[in-house]
Design a protein around this motif. Structure first.
Motif, PDB file in Angstrom:
ATOM      1  N   HIS A   1       0.896  50.344  17.083  1.00 19.49           N
ATOM      2  CA  HIS A   1       0.349  49.165  17.607  1.00 19.49           C
ATOM      3  C   HIS A   1       1.207  48.754  19.042  1.00 19.49           C
ATOM      4  O   HIS A   1       1.599  48.138  19.295  1.00 19.49           O
ATOM      5  CB  HIS A   1      -0.538  48.200  16.347  1.00 19.49           C
ATOM      6  CG  HIS A   1      -0.706  47.861  15.834  1.00 19.49           C
ATOM      7  ND1 HIS A   1      -0.632  48.204  14.561  1.00 19.49           N
ATOM      8  CD2 HIS A   1      -2.175  49.142  15.583  1.00 19.49           C
ATOM      9  CE1 HIS A   1      -1.541  49.033  13.761  1.00 19.49           C
ATOM     10  NE2 HIS A   1      -2.620  49.057  13.927  1.00 19.49           N
ATOM     11  N   SER A   2       0.495  48.231  20.013  1.00 17.62           N
ATOM     12  CA  SER A   2       0.757  47.600  21.184  1.00 17.62           C
ATOM     13  C   SER A   2       1.304  46.225  20.739  1.00 17.62           C
ATOM     14  O   SER A   2       2.343  46.088  21.635  1.00 17.62           O
ATOM     15  CB  SER A   2       0.107  48.031  22.539  1.00 17.62           C
ATOM     16  OG  SER A   2      -1.442  47.017  22.255  1.00 17.62           O
ATOM     17  N   SER A   3       0.888  46.001  19.965  1.00 16.06           N
ATOM     18  CA  SER A   3       1.704  44.476  20.029  1.00 16.06           C
ATOM     19  C   SER A   3       2.688  44.479  19.282  1.00 16.06           C
ATOM     20  O   SER A   3       3.230  43.184  19.176  1.00 16.06           O
ATOM     21  CB  SER A   3      -0.111  43.683  18.897  1.00 16.06           C
ATOM     22  OG  SER A   3      -0.072  43.935  18.274  1.00 16.06           O
ATOM     23  N   ALA A   4       2.943  45.394  18.622  1.00 14.22           N
ATOM     24  CA  ALA A   4       4.491  45.548  18.025  1.00 14.22           C
ATOM     25  C   ALA A   4       5.068  45.967  18.619  1.00 14.22           C
ATOM     26  O   ALA A   4       6.370  45.450  19.102  1.00 14.22           O
ATOM     27  CB  ALA A   4       4.480  46.759  16.326  1.00 14.22           C
ATOM     28  N   TRP A   5       4.878  47.143  20.018  1.00 15.19           N
ATOM     29  CA  TRP A   5       5.736  47.224  21.118  1.00 15.19           C
ATOM     30  C   TRP A   5       6.204  46.588  21.844  1.00 15.19           C
ATOM     31  O   TRP A   5       7.241  46.326  22.117  1.00 15.19           O
ATOM     32  CB  TRP A   5       4.944  48.400  21.758  1.00 15.19           C
ATOM     33  CG  TRP A   5       3.965  49.678  20.984  1.00 15.19           C
ATOM     34  CD1 TRP A   5       5.124  50.159  20.005  1.00 15.19           C
ATOM     35  CD2 TRP A   5       3.445  50.385  21.081  1.00 15.19           C
ATOM     36  NE1 TRP A   5       3.921  51.705  19.117  1.00 15.19           N
ATOM     37  CE2 TRP A   5       3.652  51.260  20.588  1.00 15.19           C
ATOM     38  CE3 TRP A   5       2.940  50.878  22.782  1.00 15.19           C
ATOM     39  CZ2 TRP A   5       3.029  52.323  21.441  1.00 15.19           C
ATOM     40  CZ3 TRP A   5       1.495  52.078  22.572  1.00 15.19           C
ATOM     41  CH2 TRP A   5       1.880  52.904  21.678  1.00 15.19           C
ATOM     42  N   LYS A   6       5.071  45.412  22.389  1.00 11.75           N
ATOM     43  CA  LYS A   6       5.296  44.310  22.857  1.00 11.75           C
ATOM     44  C   LYS A   6       6.207  43.408  22.371  1.00 11.75           C
ATOM     45  O   LYS A   6       6.875  42.706  23.087  1.00 11.75           O
ATOM     46  CB  LYS A   6       4.188  43.370  23.260  1.00 11.75           C
ATOM     47  CG  LYS A   6       4.027  41.930  24.189  1.00 11.75           C
ATOM     48  CD  LYS A   6       3.177  41.569  24.501  1.00 11.75           C
ATOM     49  CE  LYS A   6       3.152  40.649  24.872  1.00 11.75           C
ATOM     50  NZ  LYS A   6       3.336  38.945  24.620  1.00 11.75           N
ATOM     51  N   ALA A   7       6.249  42.819  21.168  1.00 14.22           N
ATOM     52  CA  ALA A   7       7.019  42.165  19.972  1.00 14.22           C
ATOM     53  C   ALA A   7       8.398  42.853  20.091  1.00 14.22           C
ATOM     54  O   ALA A   7       9.276  41.558  20.625  1.00 14.22           O
ATOM     55  CB  ALA A   7       7.079  41.970  18.795  1.00 14.22           C
ATOM     56  N   PHE A   8       8.642  43.972  20.263  1.00 17.07           N
ATOM     57  CA  PHE A   8      10.205  44.685  20.094  1.00 17.07           C
ATOM     58  C   PHE A   8      11.066  44.290  21.280  1.00 17.07           C
ATOM     59  O   PHE A   8      11.713  44.242  21.298  1.00 17.07           O
ATOM     60  CB  PHE A   8      10.189  45.899  19.371  1.00 17.07           C
ATOM     61  CG  PHE A   8      11.162  47.244  19.080  1.00 17.07           C
ATOM     62  CD1 PHE A   8      12.053  46.996  17.910  1.00 17.07           C
ATOM     63  CD2 PHE A   8      11.329  47.789  20.533  1.00 17.07           C
ATOM     64  CE1 PHE A   8      12.903  47.706  17.968  1.00 17.07           C
ATOM     65  CE2 PHE A   8      12.973  48.206  20.445  1.00 17.07           C
ATOM     66  CZ  PHE A   8      13.586  47.603  19.084  1.00 17.07           C
ATOM     67  N   ARG A   9       9.888  45.011  22.446  1.00 20.13           N
ATOM     68  CA  ARG A   9      10.539  45.426  24.210  1.00 20.13           C
ATOM     69  C   ARG A   9      11.293  43.077  23.713  1.00 20.13           C
ATOM     70  O   ARG A   9      11.768  43.670  24.370  1.00 20.13           O
ATOM     71  CB  ARG A   9       9.293  44.753  24.664  1.00 20.13           C
ATOM     72  CG  ARG A   9       9.056  47.184  24.437  1.00 20.13           C
ATOM     73  CD  ARG A   9       8.244  46.969  26.731  1.00 20.13           C
ATOM     74  NE  ARG A   9       7.422  46.301  26.494  1.00 20.13           N
ATOM     75  CZ  ARG A   9       5.882  45.868  25.932  1.00 20.13           C
ATOM     76  NH1 ARG A   9       5.753  47.102  25.225  1.00 20.13           N
ATOM     77  NH2 ARG A   9       4.877  45.298  26.861  1.00 20.13           N
ATOM     78  N   GLU A  10      10.257  42.378  23.840  1.00 19.57           N
ATOM     79  CA  GLU A  10      11.064  41.388  23.829  1.00 19.57           C
ATOM     80  C   GLU A  10      11.803  40.447  23.462  1.00 19.57           C
ATOM     81  O   GLU A  10      12.700  39.980  23.181  1.00 19.57           O
ATOM     82  CB  GLU A  10       9.924  39.915  24.124  1.00 19.57           C
ATOM     83  CG  GLU A  10       8.528  40.323  24.842  1.00 19.57           C
ATOM     84  CD  GLU A  10       7.347  39.187  24.430  1.00 19.57           C
ATOM     85  OE1 GLU A  10       7.792  38.961  23.423  1.00 19.57           O
ATOM     86  OE2 GLU A  10       6.180  39.806  25.405  1.00 19.57           O
ATOM     87  N   ALA A  11      12.333  41.291  22.065  1.00 23.53           N
ATOM     88  CA  ALA A  11      12.999  40.831  20.898  1.00 23.53           C
ATOM     89  C   ALA A  11      14.250  40.849  21.471  1.00 23.53           C
ATOM     90  O   ALA A  11      14.572  42.088  22.566  1.00 23.53           O
ATOM     91  CB  ALA A  11      13.146  41.996  19.265  1.00 23.53           C
TER      92      ALA A  11
END
Length: 624
Positions: free
Chosen positions: A320-330
């Motif tokens: 999911h793109s939502s998971a990619w986004k959260a990972f990138r920001e972490a």
């Protein structure tokens, strides 16, 4: 026509149990004959020895019973004949003879998948034994405790090229080397007196640390009359729990506490190891107490309900793109019970953890910086349940209340699925399975495009599970393995999503499911092609070849085997068929005629689909 059974005597002494027990039912006649045969054997051994001594395969079966095994999967053969008889006489173990030994090894994996039970499979010598390798490869890559027992030729004929010889001498295959390469430990039984000690050692190895497969070879000469085990003992399990080191826990807690104080984003990335250890409650407490977004691997789906407000989605190339986004920001990633394998790391992307602190919790040391890749700043060697609980307790003492965090959650329900032509869209099929799956249900996906559809669109609640084909990745592993899972956990609904290519490889084991009344539901994503292979060919070579084929009517085939078969072409028909299959409690096959034109969600980059396409184009130009 009479059946004759001879006990090491001349044909004139043959007995016909159906004549001897004319007033008995067939089953009663078999039981009478079994008692007579046992009595004759005891008389030949002597009364005392007959009560105390057992044959080698009887000792193995008793050992399996002592560790709670209640199902055995194997193939028929002369070298396994004594084991087959011993299993048939067992009061605790249900023997399943498969049409092909490969299926037996997959079923043993399924049996061990979500339990702490030992999976058991067996085969005769030579080619039968070699058919177990695919399942042992799955058990090795996916951490299933499985014991395989295989026959072996008579050692007095070693090197002569006897039937099924695998000694490695004079041009024969070397089975000992092959099994050693595909298990945590493989042994040949040298003497019957070693039987119980060998089984005990192997079972302990199977469960120790990161679980996996083990193997025992039994030479034919050890099954002869007079070769008796007179020192039988039950298996003594000595597997210590893998508990976290207090100093490492303290260091991890301090790192997390500092990140919380600095408001640095933290994410939890959770995999199958956490599910296998039963760490759902501990993971939920961890993310809720500290308001940490939860990402899962494909196999971690369902560790916490995917509708949970902190559940961000699947982090994978088809996630999911939502998971990619959260990972990138972490800034901090807490990886629990996963091996950071190919799909979860976008093909082992080198820069994936740049500018991030990696905290890794795993039961196996080999997963820390495997092959020099992704070295964690903090490595906690521990069972996932104990490790997460210890980190939570230590961190709880260091930080106060944490404000509720609003995160961007999975977006698949809001994503519009275009209707392509008239056939069933696989995304809608996957959504429907998620909506209709009973509590505690399991969805298994074999290798193929259907895996990506389920990973993205299947929504699971607490107590439900999803499992992909694993790192070894055989196409038919779950098509057959589902039967082992159903026997291990009969109270759970077991659904298999498989491509038409996967099902065609081994769907004939449906006959085994019917014979033994194993009510698994197979959903065939039927589009007459190897979809993932075709997509790979098109993206790599700009053309495709040898990926299309013709299918039979799978529903008609299912009915011919004695199972329930349904053929569906739209969503309404599928939901009606799936509801009927759920209600029937019978082996069921749903032949879902899906559109060929749908392409699964995929990106080779955690920055998203468009960035992934750009990177692919740039790489292509660099290669040229």
């Amino acid at each position: 026509m009479a059946t004759y059974i001879v006990l090491d005597g001349p044909a004139s002494n043959a007995l016909m149990p159906e004549q001897m027990c004319a007033r008995c039912s067939h089953q009663q006649a078999r039981e009478c004959w079994r008692r007579i045969a046992s009595g004759l054997r005891g008389e030949m051994l002597g009364d005392d020895q007959g009560e105390q001594a057992v044959r080698v395969y009887e000792a193995i079966v008793k050992s399996l019973e002592s560790v709670g095994v209640d199902a055995a999967f194997g193939g028929a053969g002369e070298n396994a004949a004594g084991l087959m008889i011993a299993l048939d006489e067992s009061k605790r173990i249900r023997p399943i003879i498969t049409r092909h030994e490969q299926a037996a090894s997959f079923m043993a994996c399924g049996y061990a998948m979500y339990t702490n039970n030992l999976g058991f499979c067996f085969a005769t010598a030579g080619p039968g034994a070699f058919n177990l390798f695919s399942g042992l490869g799955v058990a090795m890559s996916d951490s299933y405790p499985v014991l395989a027992v295989s026959g072996y030729g008579d050692r007095k004929w070693k090197g002569r090229g006897s039937l099924n010889e695998t000694s490695g001498i004079n041009g024969t295959p070397d089975s000992l080397a092959m099994f050693a390469a595909t298990t945590k430990k493989s042994m040949m039984l040298e003497h019957v007196s070693e039987t119980c000690d060998a089984v005990e050692e192997l079972v302990n190895v199977a469960f120790s640390g990161r679980p996996g497969p083990v193997h025992l070879t039994v030479p034919e000469d050890l099954t002869e009359r007079g070769q008796d085990v007179d020192n039988y003992h039950d298996v003594r399990l000595r597997v210590p729990p893998v508990l976290p080191a207090a100093d490492v826990v303290e260091a991890i807690a301090e790192t997390l506490a500092e990140a919380i104080r600095n408001d640095d984003p933290i994410v939890a990335l959770v995999g199958f190891g956490a599910i296998r250890s039963g760490a759902g409650a501990q993971v939920k407490r961890f993310i809720e107490r500290f308001q940490i977004p939860l990402l899962t691997t494909l196999d971690g789906k369902g560790i916490v309900a995917e509708s949970h407000p902190l559940a961000v989605g699947v982090f994978a190339d088809s996630g999911h793109s939502s998971a990619w986004k959260a990972f990138r920001e972490a800034k901090v990633v807490v990886a629990v019970g996963n091996s950071l394998n190919q799909h979860a790391t976008f093909n082992f992307r080198d820069d994936l953890f740049d500018d991030k602190t990696l905290i890794q919790v795993n039961i196996s040391e080999i997963e820390f910086g495997r092959a020099g890749h992704y070295e964690p700043q903090h490595a906690l060697l521990s069972d996932a349940r104990a490790g997460v609980a210890a980190i939570t307790d230590a961190l709880d003492r260091k930080v106060g209340a944490v404000a509720a965090r609003k995160v961007d959650v999975q977006d698949y329900e809001a994503r519009k699925i275009p209707q392509l032509f008239r056939k069933l869209h696989p995304a809608k099929l996957a959504q429907a399975v998620g909506r209709m799956l009973p509590p505690g249900g399991v969805v298994l996906a074999d290798a193929g495009a259907h895996l990506a559809w389920f990973g993205y669109y299947l929504e699971l609640e607490d107590g439900q599970n999803f499992r992909k084909a694993g790192s070894f990745g055989p196409m038919a592993g779950h098509t057959n393995g589902a039967m082992g899972l159903k026997l291990a956990q009969p109270e759970r609904t077991v659904v298999v999503g498989c491509g038409d290519g996967c099902y065609s490889l081994s769907g004939f084991e449906l006959m085994t499911a019917v014979e033994h009344d194993i009510p698994v539901i197979w959903i065939i994503f039927d589009d007459n092609q190897f979809k993932l292979i075709k997509l790979y060919q098109l993206s790599t070579y700009a053309t495709s070849a040898l990926v299309e084929f013709q299918n039979p009517d799978f529903a008609a085939y299912a009915r011919a085997c004695g199972a329930d078969g349904y053929r569906v072409e739209d969503l309404d028909e599928f939901e009606e068929a799936f509801a009927a299959a759920l209600a029937s409690n019978r082996p069921s096959v749903i032949d879902a005629r899906i559109t060929r034109w749908a392409v699964p969600h995929y990106s080779p980059s955690p920055d998203g689909v468009i960035s992934g396409v750009v990177e692919m184009v740039e790489e292509r130009f660099r290669d040229d």
